[in-house]
Design a protein around this motif. Sequence first.
Motif, mmCIF file in Angstrom:
data_model
loop_
_atom_site.group_PDB
_atom_site.id
_atom_site.type_symbol
_atom_site.label_atom_id
_atom_site.label_comp_id
_atom_site.label_asym_id
_atom_site.label_seq_id
_atom_site.Cartn_x
_atom_site.Cartn_y
_atom_site.Cartn_z
ATOM 1 N N GLY A 62 -25.780 50.979 -5.207
ATOM 2 C CA GLY A 62 -26.654 50.803 -4.051
ATOM 3 C C GLY A 62 -26.413 51.853 -2.999
ATOM 4 N N PRO A 63 -27.368 52.026 -2.080
ATOM 5 C CA PRO A 63 -27.267 53.094 -1.080
ATOM 6 C C PRO A 63 -26.087 52.942 -0.134
ATOM 7 N N LYS A 64 -25.682 51.714 0.140
ATOM 8 C CA LYS A 64 -24.549 51.522 1.061
ATOM 9 C C LYS A 64 -23.225 51.960 0.438
ATOM 10 N N ALA A 65 -23.185 52.073 -0.878
ATOM 11 C CA ALA A 65 -21.957 52.475 -1.574
ATOM 12 C C ALA A 65 -21.824 53.992 -1.700
ATOM 13 N N ILE A 66 -22.822 54.754 -1.240
ATOM 14 C CA ILE A 66 -22.757 56.219 -1.339
ATOM 15 C C ILE A 66 -21.686 56.744 -0.395
ATOM 16 N N LYS A 67 -20.763 57.520 -0.961
ATOM 17 C CA LYS A 67 -19.724 58.176 -0.156
ATOM 18 C C LYS A 67 -20.106 59.650 -0.047
ATOM 19 N N ALA A 68 -20.072 60.169 1.173
ATOM 20 C CA ALA A 68 -20.475 61.554 1.400
ATOM 21 C C ALA A 68 -19.489 62.518 0.750
ATOM 22 N N ASP A 69 -20.009 63.386 -0.106
ATOM 23 C CA ASP A 69 -19.242 64.446 -0.758
ATOM 24 C C ASP A 69 -20.229 65.595 -1.007
ATOM 25 N N PRO A 70 -20.639 66.291 0.077
ATOM 26 C CA PRO A 70 -21.733 67.270 -0.038
ATOM 27 C C PRO A 70 -21.425 68.422 -0.986
#
Length: 92
Positions: A62-70
């Motif tokens: 889900g979108p809330k589980a996305i961790k930023a790692d650009p």
Amino acid sequence: ETPIPRSVPGDKGSYFLIEAKKEGDIFKTLHKRVGVGYTGWTRCEINCKTGKMRDIGYSEDGPKAIKADPTKWYDLVQGSSKSDMFNFVCKK
């Protein structure tokens, strides 16, 4: 959710734009791919002026589980799902 049209047939997934917010020259997007066995969400940044994109993060939970790692900014491959999203968001 807005379906993102594909330019090339054969992908077994369906793509949907969830959000696109413009900040300066950059669109910050959230999209999802509904595949055969899973659904994945990706946050991206799109620069319509330079024709480049970068991935910010991905999750199948889900979108809330996305961790930023650009990632680094990259060129798009014509006919790819990312180039179709670029063209859809940038209205090309």
